[in-house]
Write a protein that holds these residues in place. Structure first.
Motif, PDB file in Angstrom:
ATOM      1  N   GLY A 198      -2.897  64.187  28.607  1.00 20.63           N
ATOM      2  CA  GLY A 198      -1.969  62.963  28.277  1.00 20.63           C
ATOM      3  C   GLY A 198      -2.359  61.761  29.186  1.00 20.63           C
ATOM      4  N   GLU A 199      -1.859  60.495  28.470  1.00 20.90           N
ATOM      5  CA  GLU A 199      -2.360  59.225  28.989  1.00 20.90           C
ATOM      6  C   GLU A 199      -1.662  59.082  30.311  1.00 20.90           C
ATOM      7  OE1 GLU A 199      -1.937  56.742  25.755  1.00 20.90           O
ATOM      8  OE2 GLU A 199      -3.918  57.260  24.914  1.00 20.90           O
ATOM      9  N   LEU A 200      -2.169  58.445  31.295  1.00 20.19           N
ATOM     10  CA  LEU A 200      -1.239  58.070  32.385  1.00 20.19           C
ATOM     11  C   LEU A 200      -0.233  56.851  32.200  1.00 20.19           C
ATOM     12  CD1 LEU A 200      -3.942  57.867  35.297  1.00 20.19           C
ATOM     13  CD2 LEU A 200      -2.409  59.781  34.695  1.00 20.19           C
ATOM     14  N   ARG A 201       0.955  57.037  32.843  1.00 21.04           N
ATOM     15  CA  ARG A 201       1.952  56.048  32.647  1.00 21.04           C
ATOM     16  C   ARG A 201       1.856  55.145  33.570  1.00 21.04           C
ATOM     17  NH1 ARG A 201       7.551  59.542  31.873  1.00 21.04           N
ATOM     18  NH2 ARG A 201       7.067  60.552  30.057  1.00 21.04           N
ATOM     19  N   LEU A 202       0.896  53.982  33.130  1.00 22.17           N
ATOM     20  CA  LEU A 202       0.582  52.623  33.796  1.00 22.17           C
ATOM     21  C   LEU A 202       1.890  51.720  33.638  1.00 22.17           C
ATOM     22  CD1 LEU A 202      -2.901  52.420  33.439  1.00 22.17           C
ATOM     23  CD2 LEU A 202      -1.903  53.255  35.399  1.00 22.17           C
ATOM     24  N   PRO A 203       2.061  50.792  34.720  1.00 23.61           N
ATOM     25  CA  PRO A 203       2.748  49.776  34.378  1.00 23.61           C
ATOM     26  C   PRO A 203       2.153  48.708  33.569  1.00 23.61           C
ATOM     27  CG  PRO A 203       2.249  49.536  36.660  1.00 23.61           C
ATOM     28  CD  PRO A 203       1.890  50.863  36.204  1.00 23.61           C
ATOM     29  N   GLN A 204       2.946  48.159  32.610  1.00 22.14           N
ATOM     30  CA  GLN A 204       2.516  47.201  31.819  1.00 22.14           C
ATOM     31  C   GLN A 204       2.636  45.859  32.437  1.00 22.14           C
ATOM     32  OE1 GLN A 204       4.386  47.293  28.233  1.00 22.14           O
ATOM     33  NE2 GLN A 204       3.334  49.456  27.447  1.00 22.14           N
ATOM     34  N   LYS A 205       1.617  45.112  32.014  1.00 19.38           N
ATOM     35  CA  LYS A 205       1.447  43.431  32.675  1.00 19.38           C
ATOM     36  C   LYS A 205       1.806  42.756  31.432  1.00 19.38           C
ATOM     37  CE  LYS A 205      -2.085  40.144  34.191  1.00 19.38           C
ATOM     38  NZ  LYS A 205      -1.763  39.320  32.942  1.00 19.38           N
ATOM     39  N   ASP A 206       3.123  41.925  31.682  1.00 19.11           N
ATOM     40  CA  ASP A 206       3.629  40.952  30.648  1.00 19.11           C
ATOM     41  C   ASP A 206       3.858  41.644  29.263  1.00 19.11           C
ATOM     42  OD1 ASP A 206       3.168  39.147  32.489  1.00 19.11           O
ATOM     43  OD2 ASP A 206       1.335  38.555  31.674  1.00 19.11           O
TER      44      ASP A 206
END
Length: 316
Positions: A115-123
């Motif tokens: 599964g894809e990592l849950r990274l914080p989104q930028k803008d």
């Protein structure tokens, strides 16, 4: 632009074996062992892996095609980055397996694996997301280091629908299509993304080998031509600011056998730094001065414009 479909549903377009026909009939991708994920604008399953332009060799246009041989590309990247043949384990399960076996393993995060990592989104946009993260765990399941992997092919222009329909028909014909390759994406999308993501990853304390970029060999060749070749993109040892190009091509020399997908072979990796890539990308060759003025005057009926002045497209 014109070209023909060279591979469809994993097999050569001129492969009329039972395996090739069954894959096309069932819309199956042999690299995923599942239905093809690629769709046309109307939602129909595309199935096209590779396009052959009329004047050049075949070019892979589907990223999944690069996952042949059970995602061999991920093992290749892990061996280069971590300098050993470690087991690749899907996602969070890797920590428990490392502890159980008391040996290092590589945790894989990406589609159809952990599964894809849950990274914080930028803008509000995940502009720094990557396709794969390979994380080296020690024998206690603790994270030692990781690398990021981006996999890209090339977008198509025009339309290959008539070729697809011909190959799905009982006669299995392969007419010429209007399909071409959007090489300008090297300028507009691929290189800017690599530069940005490479800079983001350099700030990661445990990303000690940087970013790996996996692509078909013609895409790599076009990138190298854009940045001035090996002289414009000199080699560096692996480091946090690294960008390593790992390209693949059809191993036609090994022979093509009906009923068996064409194997891929990796070319020698090329590692440089994100800063050298950015410098080479920005180091453009400008045309002569006043090319626009000359072209406008020629269009208005003035003296004929020099040949160079007419080359005002953003192609290269």
């Amino acid at each position: 632009m014109a070209g023909k479909i060279w591979e469809i549903f994993g097999y050569r377009a001129d492969d009329n074996s039972a395996a090739a026909i069954a894959a096309a009939t069932d819309k199956q991708c042999p690299y995923l062992s599942d239905m093809c994920e690629k769709r046309l604008n109307d939602g129909a399953i595309a199935g096209v892996c590779t396009i052959k332009p009329m004047t050049s060799d075949p070019v892979i246009c589907c990223p999944v095609r690069l996952y042949a041989d059970s995602y061999r590309v991920l093992y290749d990247v892990a061996k280069i980055a971590f300098e050993a043949d470690f087991d690749l384990i899907a996602g969070a399960k890797a920590a428990a397996i490392a502890k159980e076996k008391q040996q290092p393993v590589v945790a894989v995060f990406g589609k159809r694996w952990g599964g894809e990592l849950r990274l914080p989104q930028k803008d509000g946009a995940g502009s720094y997301f990557v396709d794969w993260v390979l994380a080296l765990l020690d024998a206690n399941g603790k994270l030692k280091e990781f690398v990021a992997v981006e996999v890209q092919t090339i977008d198509t222009t025009g339309n290959y629908r008539n070729g697809r329909e011909g190959l799905l028909s009982p006669d299995r014909t392969n007419p010429t299509t209007t399909a071409g390759l959007n090489w300008e994406n090297v300028n507009k999308r691929i290189l800017p993304q690599l530069i940005y993501k490479g800079q983001v990853l350099q700030r990661e304390a445990l990303c000690r080998k940087g970013l790996f970029f996996v692509c078909p060999s013609p895409v790599y060749s076009r990138i190298m031509a854009r940045v001035g070749g090996s002289t414009g993109l000199i080699r560096y040892a692996l480091q946090p600011a690294s960008i390593t190009f790992l390209s693949y091509q059809h191993d036609i020399e090994a022979g093509t056998v009906d009923g068996i997908t064409v194997p891929l072979k990796a070319l020698a990796p090329h590692s440089t730094t994100v800063y050298k890539l950015q410098e080479a990308f920005n180091n453009v060759t400008l045309p002569d001065e006043n090319v626009y003025r000359t072209a406008i005057e020629a269009a208005l009926g003035g003296p004929p414009a020099p040949k160079q002045a007419l080359l005002l497209s953003d192609d290269f």
